[in-house]
Design a protein around this motif. Structure first.
Motif, PDB file in Angstrom:
ATOM      1  N   ARG A  26      64.328 182.973  34.896  1.00 36.39           N
ATOM      2  CA  ARG A  26      63.865 183.073  36.274  1.00 36.39           C
ATOM      3  C   ARG A  26      64.651 184.169  36.980  1.00 36.39           C
ATOM      4  O   ARG A  26      65.870 184.091  37.052  1.00 36.39           O
ATOM      5  N   HIS A  27      63.937 185.183  37.461  1.00 32.97           N
ATOM      6  CA  HIS A  27      64.548 186.281  38.230  1.00 32.97           C
ATOM      7  C   HIS A  27      64.163 186.081  39.683  1.00 32.97           C
ATOM      8  O   HIS A  27      62.980 186.051  40.011  1.00 32.97           O
ATOM      9  N   GLU A  28      65.125 185.996  40.547  1.00 32.45           N
ATOM     10  CA  GLU A  28      64.822 185.978  41.978  1.00 32.45           C
ATOM     11  C   GLU A  28      65.207 187.328  42.546  1.00 32.45           C
ATOM     12  O   GLU A  28      66.388 187.708  42.537  1.00 32.45           O
ATOM     13  N   LEU A  29      64.208 188.074  43.011  1.00 35.53           N
ATOM     14  CA  LEU A  29      64.446 189.356  43.658  1.00 35.53           C
ATOM     15  C   LEU A  29      64.612 189.092  45.150  1.00 35.53           C
ATOM     16  O   LEU A  29      63.684 188.644  45.819  1.00 35.53           O
ATOM     17  N   LEU A  30      65.790 189.349  45.649  1.00 33.05           N
ATOM     18  CA  LEU A  30      66.114 189.067  47.045  1.00 33.05           C
ATOM     19  C   LEU A  30      65.833 190.286  47.911  1.00 33.05           C
ATOM     20  O   LEU A  30      65.859 191.427  47.441  1.00 33.05           O
ATOM     21  N   ALA A  31      65.594 190.056  49.173  1.00 37.01           N
ATOM     22  CA  ALA A  31      65.229 191.127  50.105  1.00 37.01           C
ATOM     23  C   ALA A  31      66.363 192.116  50.350  1.00 37.01           C
ATOM     24  O   ALA A  31      66.125 193.230  50.804  1.00 37.01           O
ATOM     25  N   ASP A  32      67.601 191.748  50.001  1.00 35.31           N
ATOM     26  CA  ASP A  32      68.738 192.649  50.214  1.00 35.31           C
ATOM     27  C   ASP A  32      69.035 193.509  48.982  1.00 35.31           C
ATOM     28  O   ASP A  32      70.140 194.023  48.829  1.00 35.31           O
ATOM     29  N   ASN A  33      68.032 193.660  48.100  1.00 27.92           N
ATOM     30  CA  ASN A  33      68.139 194.456  46.878  1.00 27.92           C
ATOM     31  C   ASN A  33      69.153 193.890  45.877  1.00 27.92           C
ATOM     32  O   ASN A  33      69.711 194.604  45.063  1.00 27.92           O
TER      33      ASN A  33
ATOM     34  N   VAL B 259      73.203 183.129  36.049  1.00 33.61           N
ATOM     35  CA  VAL B 259      73.778 183.663  34.811  1.00 33.61           C
ATOM     36  C   VAL B 259      74.065 185.146  34.971  1.00 33.61           C
ATOM     37  O   VAL B 259      75.112 185.635  34.555  1.00 33.61           O
ATOM     38  N   TYR B 260      73.121 185.864  35.563  1.00 33.97           N
ATOM     39  CA  TYR B 260      73.287 187.285  35.839  1.00 33.97           C
ATOM     40  C   TYR B 260      72.959 187.536  37.295  1.00 33.97           C
ATOM     41  O   TYR B 260      71.996 186.994  37.833  1.00 33.97           O
ATOM     42  N   GLN B 261      73.770 188.375  37.909  1.00 32.16           N
ATOM     43  CA  GLN B 261      73.535 188.786  39.288  1.00 32.16           C
ATOM     44  C   GLN B 261      73.826 190.273  39.380  1.00 32.16           C
ATOM     45  O   GLN B 261      74.644 190.800  38.633  1.00 32.16           O
ATOM     46  N   GLY B 262      73.158 190.927  40.295  1.00 25.83           N
ATOM     47  CA  GLY B 262      73.399 192.346  40.478  1.00 25.83           C
ATOM     48  C   GLY B 262      72.469 192.926  41.512  1.00 25.83           C
ATOM     49  O   GLY B 262      71.885 192.204  42.318  1.00 25.83           O
ATOM     50  N   ARG B 263      72.320 194.222  41.444  1.00 24.38           N
ATOM     51  CA  ARG B 263      71.440 194.895  42.394  1.00 24.38           C
ATOM     52  C   ARG B 263      70.239 195.448  41.643  1.00 24.38           C
ATOM     53  O   ARG B 263      70.270 195.602  40.420  1.00 24.38           O
ATOM     54  N   TYR B 264      69.216 195.757  42.392  1.00 25.71           N
ATOM     55  CA  TYR B 264      68.020 196.356  41.795  1.00 25.71           C
ATOM     56  C   TYR B 264      67.430 197.356  42.758  1.00 25.71           C
ATOM     57  O   TYR B 264      67.730 197.341  43.955  1.00 25.71           O
ATOM     58  N   GLU B 265      66.588 198.235  42.211  1.00 26.14           N
ATOM     59  CA  GLU B 265      65.867 199.211  43.021  1.00 26.14           C
ATOM     60  C   GLU B 265      64.445 199.306  42.491  1.00 26.14           C
ATOM     61  O   GLU B 265      64.239 199.415  41.283  1.00 26.14           O
ATOM     62  N   VAL B 266      63.484 199.253  43.397  1.00 31.24           N
ATOM     63  CA  VAL B 266      62.068 199.396  43.040  1.00 31.24           C
ATOM     64  C   VAL B 266      61.589 200.748  43.539  1.00 31.24           C
ATOM     65  O   VAL B 266      61.804 201.109  44.694  1.00 31.24           O
TER      66      VAL B 266
ATOM     67  N   GLY C  31      57.963 202.577  43.379  1.00 30.35           N
ATOM     68  CA  GLY C  31      56.570 202.389  42.988  1.00 30.35           C
ATOM     69  C   GLY C  31      56.407 201.054  42.307  1.00 30.35           C
ATOM     70  O   GLY C  31      56.645 200.015  42.919  1.00 30.35           O
ATOM     71  N   THR C  32      56.042 201.073  41.020  1.00 32.20           N
ATOM     72  CA  THR C  32      55.894 199.831  40.256  1.00 32.20           C
ATOM     73  C   THR C  32      56.996 199.672  39.213  1.00 32.20           C
ATOM     74  O   THR C  32      56.934 198.787  38.366  1.00 32.20           O
ATOM     75  N   HIS C  33      58.029 200.520  39.276  1.00 32.61           N
ATOM     76  CA  HIS C  33      59.142 200.464  38.324  1.00 32.61           C
ATOM     77  C   HIS C  33      60.352 199.813  38.990  1.00 32.61           C
ATOM     78  O   HIS C  33      60.625 200.047  40.169  1.00 32.61           O
ATOM     79  N   ILE C  34      61.080 198.991  38.221  1.00 30.33           N
ATOM     80  CA  ILE C  34      62.295 198.356  38.731  1.00 30.33           C
ATOM     81  C   ILE C  34      63.456 198.668  37.795  1.00 30.33           C
ATOM     82  O   ILE C  34      63.307 198.622  36.571  1.00 30.33           O
ATOM     83  N   ASP C  35      64.597 199.021  38.370  1.00 31.81           N
ATOM     84  CA  ASP C  35      65.843 199.207  37.635  1.00 31.81           C
ATOM     85  C   ASP C  35      66.829 198.147  38.097  1.00 31.81           C
ATOM     86  O   ASP C  35      66.913 197.847  39.295  1.00 31.81           O
ATOM     87  N   TYR C  36      67.563 197.573  37.129  1.00 31.01           N
ATOM     88  CA  TYR C  36      68.564 196.546  37.403  1.00 31.01           C
ATOM     89  C   TYR C  36      69.943 197.063  37.016  1.00 31.01           C
ATOM     90  O   TYR C  36      70.099 197.700  35.975  1.00 31.01           O
ATOM     91  N   TRP C  37      70.954 196.734  37.813  1.00 29.65           N
ATOM     92  CA  TRP C  37      72.347 196.997  37.510  1.00 29.65           C
ATOM     93  C   TRP C  37      73.098 195.688  37.701  1.00 29.65           C
ATOM     94  O   TRP C  37      73.356 195.251  38.824  1.00 29.65           O
ATOM     95  N   ASP C  38      73.416 195.040  36.599  1.00 30.28           N
ATOM     96  CA  ASP C  38      74.146 193.777  36.646  1.00 30.28           C
ATOM     97  C   ASP C  38      75.571 194.024  37.131  1.00 30.28           C
ATOM     98  O   ASP C  38      76.138 195.098  36.889  1.00 30.28           O
ATOM     99  N   ASP C  39      76.156 193.039  37.779  1.00 28.22           N
ATOM    100  CA  ASP C  39      77.522 193.176  38.283  1.00 28.22           C
ATOM    101  C   ASP C  39      78.541 193.398  37.169  1.00 28.22           C
ATOM    102  O   ASP C  39      79.638 193.890  37.421  1.00 28.22           O
ATOM    103  N   THR C  40      78.183 193.069  35.925  1.00 25.92           N
ATOM    104  CA  THR C  40      79.096 193.273  34.798  1.00 25.92           C
ATOM    105  C   THR C  40      78.968 194.674  34.196  1.00 25.92           C
ATOM    106  O   THR C  40      79.714 195.028  33.303  1.00 25.92           O
ATOM    107  N   GLY C  41      77.970 195.458  34.659  1.00 19.12           N
ATOM    108  CA  GLY C  41      77.777 196.808  34.153  1.00 19.12           C
ATOM    109  C   GLY C  41      76.549 196.977  33.281  1.00 19.12           C
ATOM    110  O   GLY C  41      76.189 198.095  32.933  1.00 19.12           O
TER     111      GLY C  41
ATOM    112  N   TYR D  68      69.605 190.617  42.948  1.00 19.32           N
ATOM    113  CA  TYR D  68      68.828 189.664  42.166  1.00 19.32           C
ATOM    114  C   TYR D  68      69.757 188.604  41.603  1.00 19.32           C
ATOM    115  O   TYR D  68      70.974 188.793  41.489  1.00 19.32           O
ATOM    116  N   ASP D  69      69.167 187.471  41.264  1.00 18.15           N
ATOM    117  CA  ASP D  69      69.887 186.356  40.670  1.00 18.15           C
ATOM    118  C   ASP D  69      69.025 185.842  39.525  1.00 18.15           C
ATOM    119  O   ASP D  69      67.870 185.490  39.737  1.00 18.15           O
TER     120      ASP D  69
END
Length: 80
Positions: free
Chosen positions: A18-25, A37-44, A46-56, A27-28
């Motif tokens: 389960r990925h929760e995309l939060l409004a503050d960019n 289990v994993y948390q970090g930031r993301y950027e959308v 268009g229709t592409h999403i990139d994730y950067w986990d807090d662990t790298g 995710y959990d």
């Protein structure tokens, strides 16, 4: 703050991931009975999403439509 239409919960068919995309960019991600289990930031873009986990760790995905996300070989659906 995110202004894209994909904010919300995205879940695999079996409900295990389960990925929760939060409004503050941020995710959990939960897996099975384990929460955050994993948390970090993301950027959308268009229709592409990139994730950067807090662990790298990095990952990406693509929204096929408003209700389907392909991410790391998985298909997640928007949970309403």
């Amino acid at each position: 703050m995110s202004h894209h239409p994909y904010v919300g919960m995205w879940v695999t068919a079996d409900g295990h991931i389960r990925h929760e995309l939060l409004a503050d960019n941020r995710y959990d991600e939960a897996r099975g009975s384990r929460h955050s289990v994993y948390q970090g930031r993301y950027e959308v873009r268009g229709t592409h999403i990139d994730y950067w986990d807090d662990t790298g760790f990095t990952a990406d995905g693509d929204f096929v439509d408003m209700n389907t996300l392909h991410h790391a070989g998985m298909v997640l659906r928007r949970q309403r």
